[in-house]
Design an enzyme around this catalytic site. Structure first.
Site, PDB file in Angstrom:
ATOM      1  N   GLN A  34      -9.677  12.820  -0.715  1.00  0.00           N
ATOM      2  CA  GLN A  34      -9.002  13.573  -1.759  1.00  0.00           C
ATOM      3  C   GLN A  34      -9.477  15.029  -1.747  1.00  0.00           C
ATOM      4  O   GLN A  34     -10.535  15.337  -1.196  1.00  0.00           O
ATOM      5  CB  GLN A  34      -9.263  12.965  -3.135  1.00  0.00           C
ATOM      6  CG  GLN A  34      -8.755  11.542  -3.289  1.00  0.00           C
ATOM      7  CD  GLN A  34      -9.010  10.989  -4.674  1.00  0.00           C
ATOM      8  OE1 GLN A  34      -8.461  11.478  -5.661  1.00  0.00           O
ATOM      9  NE2 GLN A  34      -9.837   9.969  -4.764  1.00  0.00           N
TER      10      GLN A  34
ATOM     11  N   CYS B 208       0.831  -1.202   0.000  1.00  0.00           N
ATOM     12  CA  CYS B 208       0.000   0.000   0.000  1.00  0.00           C
ATOM     13  C   CYS B 208       0.870   1.259   0.000  1.00  0.00           C
ATOM     14  O   CYS B 208       1.728   1.423   0.878  1.00  0.00           O
ATOM     15  CB  CYS B 208      -0.912   0.005   1.222  1.00  0.00           C
ATOM     16  SG  CYS B 208      -1.869   1.531   1.406  1.00  0.00           S
TER      17      CYS B 208
ATOM     18  N   ASN C 143     -14.083   8.738  -0.999  1.00  0.00           N
ATOM     19  CA  ASN C 143     -14.727   7.588  -1.614  1.00  0.00           C
ATOM     20  C   ASN C 143     -14.404   6.373  -0.756  1.00  0.00           C
ATOM     21  O   ASN C 143     -13.236   6.143  -0.420  1.00  0.00           O
ATOM     22  CB  ASN C 143     -14.208   7.334  -3.027  1.00  0.00           C
ATOM     23  CG  ASN C 143     -14.532   8.465  -3.979  1.00  0.00           C
ATOM     24  OD1 ASN C 143     -15.535   9.153  -3.829  1.00  0.00           O
ATOM     25  ND2 ASN C 143     -13.685   8.667  -4.966  1.00  0.00           N
TER      26      ASN C 143
ATOM     27  N   HIS D 208      -6.646   1.724   1.806  1.00  0.00           N
ATOM     28  CA  HIS D 208      -6.240   2.512   2.975  1.00  0.00           C
ATOM     29  C   HIS D 208      -7.204   3.687   3.151  1.00  0.00           C
ATOM     30  O   HIS D 208      -7.524   4.387   2.185  1.00  0.00           O
ATOM     31  CB  HIS D 208      -4.821   3.027   2.764  1.00  0.00           C
ATOM     32  CG  HIS D 208      -4.184   3.551   4.010  1.00  0.00           C
ATOM     33  ND1 HIS D 208      -3.132   2.915   4.636  1.00  0.00           N
ATOM     34  CD2 HIS D 208      -4.429   4.659   4.750  1.00  0.00           C
ATOM     35  CE1 HIS D 208      -2.765   3.609   5.702  1.00  0.00           C
ATOM     36  NE2 HIS D 208      -3.545   4.672   5.786  1.00  0.00           N
TER      37      HIS D 208
ATOM     38  N   CYS E  73       0.503   3.555   3.404  1.00  0.00           N
ATOM     39  CA  CYS E  73       1.007   3.143   4.710  1.00  0.00           C
ATOM     40  C   CYS E  73       2.352   3.822   4.973  1.00  0.00           C
ATOM     41  O   CYS E  73       3.036   4.249   4.036  1.00  0.00           O
ATOM     42  CB  CYS E  73       1.169   1.621   4.747  1.00  0.00           C
ATOM     43  SG  CYS E  73      -0.396   0.720   4.840  1.00  0.00           S
TER      44      CYS E  73
ATOM     45  N   HIS F 164      -8.640   7.019   3.214  1.00  0.00           N
ATOM     46  CA  HIS F 164      -8.115   8.295   2.724  1.00  0.00           C
ATOM     47  C   HIS F 164      -9.208   9.059   2.002  1.00  0.00           C
ATOM     48  O   HIS F 164     -10.236   8.508   1.609  1.00  0.00           O
ATOM     49  CB  HIS F 164      -6.936   8.076   1.769  1.00  0.00           C
ATOM     50  CG  HIS F 164      -7.321   7.503   0.440  1.00  0.00           C
ATOM     51  ND1 HIS F 164      -7.695   6.180   0.272  1.00  0.00           N
ATOM     52  CD2 HIS F 164      -7.424   8.069  -0.792  1.00  0.00           C
ATOM     53  CE1 HIS F 164      -7.991   5.954  -0.996  1.00  0.00           C
ATOM     54  NE2 HIS F 164      -7.844   7.085  -1.659  1.00  0.00           N
TER      55      HIS F 164
ATOM     56  N   HIS G 223      -3.745   0.841   8.147  1.00  0.00           N
ATOM     57  CA  HIS G 223      -4.299   0.401   6.868  1.00  0.00           C
ATOM     58  C   HIS G 223      -5.679  -0.218   7.016  1.00  0.00           C
ATOM     59  O   HIS G 223      -6.522  -0.110   6.108  1.00  0.00           O
ATOM     60  CB  HIS G 223      -3.344  -0.618   6.224  1.00  0.00           C
ATOM     61  CG  HIS G 223      -3.793  -1.126   4.894  1.00  0.00           C
ATOM     62  ND1 HIS G 223      -3.540  -0.457   3.709  1.00  0.00           N
ATOM     63  CD2 HIS G 223      -4.500  -2.238   4.550  1.00  0.00           C
ATOM     64  CE1 HIS G 223      -4.067  -1.131   2.703  1.00  0.00           C
ATOM     65  NE2 HIS G 223      -4.637  -2.218   3.186  1.00  0.00           N
TER      66      HIS G 223
END
Length: 358
Positions: free
Chosen positions: A188, A70, A173, A184, A73, A186, A133
């Site tokens: 945007q 990933c 999303n 992971h 991470c 997250h 993660h």
């Protein structure tokens, strides 16, 4: 909150947002990376008066790697990621595969006489909510939600000051059903060089309402009406209300809005920022509890444009899912995709009742 900015191996910026003052963030990026791609090309659709971004380099972006590969991470030993530090609280960095960037190249003025073209100038950033993660936003403590919100405020202000940026959009999303390419947790941030079609539509309706009412704020008036009616309210506190819109487009859609009209996240007070986390976490847990499985969703912050019509806007978070039953998804088929007319399978009043009971 401590803010530390560093430069990655290919020149992109990364910013750590730490909840402690003694965090050390001097770990260098030891990777050998190619230069970032140039900005995308924007083409104007004269039939809809909308811009379309052509970002062909995104075809090669990382797609659902295993956990031990990933890129979000922390770096560990010789496993080097986008985050050089061995641990972090919240980290924000320029997307390696951006739809918009400041690395502009010369573009033709038009494709055909009716279709103008311009560089996709702007910026796209990735917001890592945690270094775990296997976590989810719904499992974060309220303090971390506050850190994320402060980071979004910081980036909204900074990106809004970039040349040519007209709107800043923060979103998350979640779930492969939505189309995520990294598991992971997250979000945007997109800094657009234009006001998006959705926002233009919202502002046009708000402008007409203000003209009819002598200056009334449309979203604030709708929020007051929903709070008075109560039937579609899912949860509330002193500063925020979560409700299902009466004309919801999605099977499960909730707006989370501050009671005080503000244009964007930076305008929130400390009290409003503190009150957001507990209510939002409760709402996400209700989403996951509907079908006893992690709910795919999009969480979209609707903020005012950078330069115009800011008095017409009212900050709110739109949370919605494509899941309409435990084993069924809502697909955007002919009416929605071609005509923009949504057909909802669940009554908003029923959705609100199910969320209250979850």
């Amino acid at each position: 909150m401590r803010r530390t900015a560093i430069t990655l191996a290919d020149g992109r910026e990364l910013i750590y947002f730490d909840e402690r003052d003694d965090a050390v963030r001097d770990h260098p990026d030891r990777r050998e990376l190619p230069p970032p791609p140039p900005a995308s090309q924007l083409r104007h659709d004269p039939l809809t008066d909308e811009w379309v971004a052509l970002a062909v380099h995104r075809q090669t972006r990382t797609f659902l790697p295993p956990a031990d590969q990933c890129p979000l991470c922390p770096s560990a030993g010789e496993r080097l990621s986008e985050i050089p530090a061995p641990e972090y609280d919240v980290a924000v960095f320029e997307n390696r595969f951006p739809a918009l960037s400041g690395r502009v190249v010369e573009e033709p003025a038009e494709i055909i006489p009716f279709t103008a073209a311009r560089p996709g100038q702007g910026r796209c950033e990735v917001v890592c909510f945690t270094d775990d993660h296997h976590a989810a936003f719904a499992g974060l403590p309220p303090r971390r939600v506050r850190t994320v919100l402060d980071a979004l405020a910081d980036r909204t202000t900074a990106l809004g000051e970039l040349p040519g940026v007209e709107q800043v959009f923060c979103f998350e999303n979640r779930g492969v059903e939505i189309g995520v390419t990294l598991h992971h947790p997250h979000g945007q941030i997109y800094a657009y060089p234009f006001v998006t079609p959705r926002t233009r539509s919202l502002l046009a309706a708000a402008r007409r309402h203000a003209a009819r009412t002598g200056g009334g704020n449309l979203y604030a008036d709708v929020l007051a009406a929903e709070r008075a009616a109560g039937e579609r309210v899912v949860a509330t506190n002193d500063h925020w209300t979560a409700y299902v819109p009466a004309a919801a487009r999605w099977p499960f859609e909730v707006h989370l809005a501050p009671h005080r009209p503000v244009p964007d996240i930076p305008a929130l007070t400390d009290a409003e920022r503190d009150a957001f986390g507990p209510l939002y976490l409760d709402l996400l847990r209700r989403f996951d509890g509907l079908f006893d499985t992690p709910m795919p969703y999009i969480a979209a912050w609707h903020q005012a444009p950078v330069r115009l019509d800011r008095e017409l806007a009212h900050l709110h978070l739109q949370l919605f899912s494509v899941r309409r039953a435990a084993d069924k998804l809502k697909y955007l088929a002919g009416s929605e995709s071609a005509m923009g007319v949504f057909i909802n399978d669940i009554a908003p009043e029923q959705a609100a009742a199910l969320l209250r009971a979850a």
